[in-house]
Motif scaffolding. Structure first.
Motif, PDB file in Angstrom:
ATOM      1  N   GLN A 281      -6.797 -11.284 -23.592  1.00  9.54           N
ATOM      2  CA  GLN A 281      -7.802 -11.948 -22.771  1.00  9.54           C
ATOM      3  C   GLN A 281      -7.245 -12.083 -21.353  1.00  9.54           C
ATOM      4  OE1 GLN A 281      -8.249 -15.738 -24.771  1.00  9.54           O
ATOM      5  NE2 GLN A 281      -6.050 -16.128 -24.783  1.00  9.54           N
ATOM      6  N   THR A 282      -8.113 -12.353 -20.388  1.00  8.64           N
ATOM      7  CA  THR A 282      -7.635 -12.569 -19.020  1.00  8.64           C
ATOM      8  C   THR A 282      -7.214 -14.024 -18.809  1.00  8.64           C
ATOM      9  OG1 THR A 282      -9.977 -12.656 -18.434  1.00  8.64           O
ATOM     10  CG2 THR A 282      -8.766 -10.655 -17.811  1.00  8.64           C
ATOM     11  N   SER A 283      -7.438 -14.868 -19.824  1.00 14.33           N
ATOM     12  CA  SER A 283      -7.114 -16.295 -19.690  1.00 14.33           C
ATOM     13  C   SER A 283      -5.658 -16.591 -19.300  1.00 14.33           C
ATOM     14  CB  SER A 283      -7.466 -17.030 -20.990  1.00 14.33           C
ATOM     15  OG  SER A 283      -8.800 -16.738 -21.365  1.00 14.33           O
ATOM     16  N   PRO A 284      -4.659 -15.792 -19.721  1.00 14.49           N
ATOM     17  CA  PRO A 284      -3.290 -16.125 -19.305  1.00 14.49           C
ATOM     18  C   PRO A 284      -3.117 -16.200 -17.786  1.00 14.49           C
ATOM     19  CG  PRO A 284      -3.366 -13.949 -20.374  1.00 14.49           C
ATOM     20  CD  PRO A 284      -4.646 -14.667 -20.685  1.00 14.49           C
ATOM     21  N   VAL A 285      -3.982 -15.513 -17.043  1.00  8.34           N
ATOM     22  CA  VAL A 285      -3.851 -15.553 -15.584  1.00  8.34           C
ATOM     23  C   VAL A 285      -4.219 -16.950 -15.051  1.00  8.34           C
ATOM     24  CG1 VAL A 285      -4.374 -14.373 -13.421  1.00  8.34           C
ATOM     25  CG2 VAL A 285      -4.390 -13.094 -15.563  1.00  8.34           C
ATOM     26  N   GLN A 286      -5.006 -17.710 -15.819  1.00  5.90           N
ATOM     27  CA  GLN A 286      -5.243 -19.125 -15.466  1.00  5.90           C
ATOM     28  C   GLN A 286      -3.910 -19.829 -15.288  1.00  5.90           C
ATOM     29  OE1 GLN A 286      -7.619 -21.560 -18.048  1.00  5.90           O
ATOM     30  NE2 GLN A 286      -9.124 -19.961 -18.518  1.00  5.90           N
TER      31      GLN A 286
ATOM     32  N   PHE B 235     -19.030 -14.767  -7.014  1.00  6.92           N
ATOM     33  CA  PHE B 235     -18.123 -15.928  -6.990  1.00  6.92           C
ATOM     34  C   PHE B 235     -17.422 -16.067  -5.641  1.00  6.92           C
ATOM     35  CE2 PHE B 235     -18.854 -15.612 -11.527  1.00  6.92           C
ATOM     36  CZ  PHE B 235     -19.067 -16.944 -11.833  1.00  6.92           C
ATOM     37  N   VAL B 236     -17.105 -14.949  -5.018  1.00  6.51           N
ATOM     38  CA  VAL B 236     -16.511 -15.030  -3.671  1.00  6.51           C
ATOM     39  C   VAL B 236     -17.488 -15.736  -2.729  1.00  6.51           C
ATOM     40  CG1 VAL B 236     -15.853 -13.629  -1.655  1.00  6.51           C
ATOM     41  CG2 VAL B 236     -14.893 -13.116  -3.903  1.00  6.51           C
ATOM     42  N   GLY B 237     -18.786 -15.476  -2.951  1.00  2.65           N
ATOM     43  CA  GLY B 237     -19.812 -16.156  -2.153  1.00  2.65           C
ATOM     44  C   GLY B 237     -19.797 -17.665  -2.349  1.00  2.65           C
ATOM     45  N   LEU B 238     -19.235 -18.118  -3.463  1.00  2.32           N
ATOM     46  CA  LEU B 238     -19.141 -19.563  -3.723  1.00  2.32           C
ATOM     47  C   LEU B 238     -17.784 -20.113  -3.285  1.00  2.32           C
ATOM     48  CD1 LEU B 238     -20.692 -19.722  -7.334  1.00  2.32           C
ATOM     49  CD2 LEU B 238     -21.742 -20.505  -5.198  1.00  2.32           C
ATOM     50  N   GLY B 239     -16.956 -19.267  -2.718  1.00  3.64           N
ATOM     51  CA  GLY B 239     -15.659 -19.742  -2.230  1.00  3.64           C
ATOM     52  C   GLY B 239     -14.498 -19.452  -3.159  1.00  3.64           C
ATOM     53  N   TYR B 240     -14.732 -18.651  -4.198  1.00  2.05           N
ATOM     54  CA  TYR B 240     -13.646 -18.318  -5.129  1.00  2.05           C
ATOM     55  C   TYR B 240     -12.771 -17.203  -4.550  1.00  2.05           C
ATOM     56  CZ  TYR B 240     -15.591 -21.086  -8.976  1.00  2.05           C
ATOM     57  OH  TYR B 240     -16.017 -22.110  -9.766  1.00  2.05           O
ATOM     58  N   GLN B 241     -11.510 -17.186  -4.990  1.00  5.94           N
ATOM     59  CA  GLN B 241     -10.595 -16.108  -4.648  1.00  5.94           C
ATOM     60  C   GLN B 241     -10.465 -15.186  -5.846  1.00  5.94           C
ATOM     61  OE1 GLN B 241      -7.393 -18.950  -3.262  1.00  5.94           O
ATOM     62  NE2 GLN B 241      -6.609 -17.008  -2.472  1.00  5.94           N
ATOM     63  N   MET B 242     -10.059 -13.938  -5.613  1.00  4.55           N
ATOM     64  CA  MET B 242      -9.816 -13.033  -6.733  1.00  4.55           C
ATOM     65  C   MET B 242      -8.316 -12.984  -7.010  1.00  4.55           C
ATOM     66  SD  MET B 242     -11.062  -9.130  -7.238  1.00  4.55           S
ATOM     67  CE  MET B 242      -9.589  -8.311  -6.702  1.00  4.55           C
ATOM     68  N   ALA B 243      -7.963 -12.970  -8.292  1.00 10.37           N
ATOM     69  CA  ALA B 243      -6.543 -12.907  -8.659  1.00 10.37           C
ATOM     70  C   ALA B 243      -6.365 -11.876  -9.757  1.00 10.37           C
ATOM     71  CB  ALA B 243      -6.073 -14.280  -9.134  1.00 10.37           C
ATOM     72  N   SER B 244      -5.110 -11.521 -10.035  1.00 16.52           N
ATOM     73  CA  SER B 244      -4.852 -10.608 -11.149  1.00 16.52           C
ATOM     74  C   SER B 244      -3.523 -10.971 -11.788  1.00 16.52           C
ATOM     75  CB  SER B 244      -4.826  -9.161 -10.659  1.00 16.52           C
ATOM     76  OG  SER B 244      -3.778  -9.003  -9.734  1.00 16.52           O
ATOM     77  N   GLY B 245      -3.281 -10.396 -12.951  1.00 19.64           N
ATOM     78  CA  GLY B 245      -2.040 -10.675 -13.667  1.00 19.64           C
ATOM     79  C   GLY B 245      -1.653  -9.477 -14.505  1.00 19.64           C
ATOM     80  N   PRO B 246      -0.484  -9.536 -15.155  1.00 16.54           N
ATOM     81  CA  PRO B 246       0.019  -8.370 -15.901  1.00 16.54           C
ATOM     82  C   PRO B 246      -0.754  -8.120 -17.196  1.00 16.54           C
ATOM     83  CG  PRO B 246       1.457 -10.254 -16.219  1.00 16.54           C
ATOM     84  CD  PRO B 246       0.433 -10.683 -15.209  1.00 16.54           C
ATOM     85  N   GLU B 247      -0.822  -6.829 -17.563  1.00 15.94           N
ATOM     86  CA  GLU B 247      -1.470  -6.487 -18.835  1.00 15.94           C
ATOM     87  C   GLU B 247      -0.469  -6.627 -19.985  1.00 15.94           C
ATOM     88  OE1 GLU B 247      -3.489  -2.699 -18.332  1.00 15.94           O
ATOM     89  OE2 GLU B 247      -4.415  -3.469 -16.498  1.00 15.94           O
TER      90      GLU B 247
ATOM     91  N   TYR C  88      -9.904 -22.265  -7.297  1.00 16.47           N
ATOM     92  CA  TYR C  88     -11.200 -21.584  -7.495  1.00 16.47           C
ATOM     93  C   TYR C  88     -10.890 -20.090  -7.552  1.00 16.47           C
ATOM     94  CZ  TYR C  88     -13.469 -26.017  -6.295  1.00 16.47           C
ATOM     95  OH  TYR C  88     -13.878 -27.325  -6.294  1.00 16.47           O
ATOM     96  N   VAL C  89     -10.654 -19.557  -8.737  1.00 10.42           N
ATOM     97  CA  VAL C  89     -10.295 -18.132  -8.842  1.00 10.42           C
ATOM     98  C   VAL C  89     -11.125 -17.402  -9.890  1.00 10.42           C
ATOM     99  CG1 VAL C  89      -7.894 -18.109  -8.027  1.00 10.42           C
ATOM    100  CG2 VAL C  89      -8.382 -18.734 -10.395  1.00 10.42           C
ATOM    101  N   VAL C  90     -11.331 -16.118  -9.631  1.00 15.49           N
ATOM    102  CA  VAL C  90     -11.882 -15.213 -10.652  1.00 15.49           C
ATOM    103  C   VAL C  90     -10.878 -14.081 -10.844  1.00 15.49           C
ATOM    104  CG1 VAL C  90     -14.367 -15.621 -10.573  1.00 15.49           C
ATOM    105  CG2 VAL C  90     -13.309 -14.165  -8.837  1.00 15.49           C
ATOM    106  N   VAL C  91     -10.768 -13.653 -12.099  1.00 20.10           N
ATOM    107  CA  VAL C  91      -9.725 -12.691 -12.460  1.00 20.10           C
ATOM    108  C   VAL C  91     -10.318 -11.552 -13.282  1.00 20.10           C
ATOM    109  CG1 VAL C  91      -7.496 -12.395 -13.580  1.00 20.10           C
ATOM    110  CG2 VAL C  91      -8.125 -14.637 -12.642  1.00 20.10           C
ATOM    111  N   PRO C  92     -10.605 -10.428 -12.677  1.00 16.62           N
ATOM    112  CA  PRO C  92     -11.063  -9.292 -13.478  1.00 16.62           C
ATOM    113  C   PRO C  92      -9.848  -8.537 -14.028  1.00 16.62           C
ATOM    114  CG  PRO C  92     -11.189  -8.745 -11.136  1.00 16.62           C
ATOM    115  CD  PRO C  92     -10.608 -10.143 -11.230  1.00 16.62           C
ATOM    116  N   GLY C  93      -9.994  -7.926 -15.188  1.00 13.41           N
ATOM    117  CA  GLY C  93      -8.874  -7.123 -15.686  1.00 13.41           C
ATOM    118  C   GLY C  93      -9.107  -6.554 -17.073  1.00 13.41           C
ATOM    119  N   LYS C  94      -8.164  -5.674 -17.465  1.00  8.00           N
ATOM    120  CA  LYS C  94      -8.222  -5.019 -18.778  1.00  8.00           C
ATOM    121  C   LYS C  94      -7.617  -5.912 -19.833  1.00  8.00           C
ATOM    122  CE  LYS C  94      -7.930  -0.024 -18.299  1.00  8.00           C
ATOM    123  NZ  LYS C  94      -7.796   0.126 -16.846  1.00  8.00           N
ATOM    124  N   VAL C  95      -8.191  -5.872 -21.017  1.00  7.81           N
ATOM    125  CA  VAL C  95      -7.615  -6.592 -22.151  1.00  7.81           C
ATOM    126  C   VAL C  95      -7.598  -5.674 -23.370  1.00  7.81           C
ATOM    127  CG1 VAL C  95      -8.368  -8.834 -21.263  1.00  7.81           C
ATOM    128  CG2 VAL C  95      -9.836  -7.578 -22.845  1.00  7.81           C
TER     129      VAL C  95
END
Ligand code: DAH
Length: 348
Positions: A177-182, A123-135, A194-201
């Protein structure tokens, strides 16, 4: 001074000079000073011819005695110095390069992290940024802002792990879910997004071959002007081919998620049997593998963060990292990923 007197004089200091030589080099110098041409011994040898014949045997005998005494002492000193020098060399050279080195085994990234890195890279190759949020997340972000009504069954204590439950206004929970980081991202940033958010759920889940109460997701969110369903399909098709191989086909099946409308599930054609070989060990013969949930961002979600749903649109998706890794590597039990058995982990 006569020859003998000079010789005796030289000899008297010889032993001390020989023993005083600290190195073989110094000893070589002492040797030529004591026995060489310009030494007292050398002078005596040269003087022999001019001596009275009656004196010659006496001087000659003494000369030989002196010479051999000096030679013997030098030879002994040479042995001692050679031993000393070797001992020195050995102490200086104490490191034995023939001993096996202490090895520090270097680890490697866990398969879950490798999978996250690979997906995020695409996704970074497509111009997305990586983000994160609280568990530990507020109920508002995990549910309400995502258009999930208070009565939704996933909000029950039987599904969600609450840190603080009861008062709907400040519910605190472990995000399901990681959706709250949206929502968190959109609150903090202006479009385009344009973001992708990896994380624990976390979910109230009984562990079995396909479920863990703690697992990983990667969320994706795109919001811009005039984003259409075809953008969703094109982006996810590109991702699927980058991750599973260029021949991968994708299909979208209608589904429901509160925060997208329309919603879909994305399947990819089985990379192992290429679509429908009875009993395929990867897809079981179905030909398709369920990959992720996705859809067009519900206008209510855009409105909840103050974005204008009239001018902006977007798509979102969420995938399970463990599932991606399992499908890709043919892992038949999710628990392998958390057992920390090196025989398993070292394969990746
Ligand atoms: N949050 C969903 C889940 O945990 C996955 C998901 C589905 C995320 C659709 C999305 C989406 O962003 O659009 O099951």
């Amino acid at each position: 001074m006569d020859v003998i007197a000079e010789l005796e004089d030289a000899v008297s200091g010889a032993a001390a000079r020989i023993d005083g030589a600290g190195t073989i080099e110094e000893l070589d110098k002492v040797e030529s000073a004591l026995l060489g041409k310009s030494s007292a011994v050398g002078a005596a040898r040269r003087a022999m011819g001019g001596l009275d014949p009656s004196e010659r045997p006496g001087v000659g005998a003494r000369l030989n005695e002196v010479t051999s005494a000096i030679e013997t002492r030098i030879a002994q000193r040479r042995v001692t110095l050679a031993q000393l020098e070797e001992r020195h060399r050995l102490t200086a050279d104490r490191i034995d390069v023939t001993l096996e080195a202490v090895s520090f085994p270097h680890g490697s990234l866990h398969l879950i992290q490798q999978t996250i890195d690979e997906v995020v890279d695409i996704f970074v190759g497509l111009g997305y940024q990586m983000a994160s949020g609280p568990e530990a997340e507020l109920g508002w972000y995990n549910f309400d802002a995502l258009n999930t009504p208070p009565t939704h069954p996933s909000r029950l204590e039987s599904d969600t792990m609450y840190l603080d439950y009861g008062d709907p206004d400040d519910e605190l929970l472990l995000r399901t879910q990681t959706s709250p980081v949206q929502v968190r991202w959109m609150e903090q940033h202006q479009p385009p997004v344009y973001v992708v958010v990896p994380g624990k759920v976390y979910r109230q889940e009984t562990t079995d071959a396909t479920h863990l109460p703690v697992f990983h997701q990667i969320e994706g969110l795109t919001v811009d002007e005039a984003i259409r369903f075809s953008d969703l399909k094109g982006t996810l098709a590109h991702f699927s081919r980058a991750f599973f191989g260029p021949r991968t086909e994708v299909r979208l099946r209608p589904h429901f998620f509160p925060f997208t409308e329309p919603s879909a599930e994305l399947d990819v054609s089985c990379f192992s049997c290429d679509g429908g070989v009875a009993g395929c060990r990867v897809c079981g013969g179905a030909g398709w593998l369920e990959m992720l949930g996705c859809g067009m961002v519900d206008p209510n979600v855009l409105a909840a963060v103050g974005y204008d749903p009239e001018t902006l649109s977007g798509f979102a998706f969420g995938m399970g990292v463990e599932r991606m890794a399992m499908v890709r590597h043919g892992i038949n039990d999710i628990r392998h990923l958390v057992d920390n058995d090196l025989r398993f982990l070292r394969q990746f």
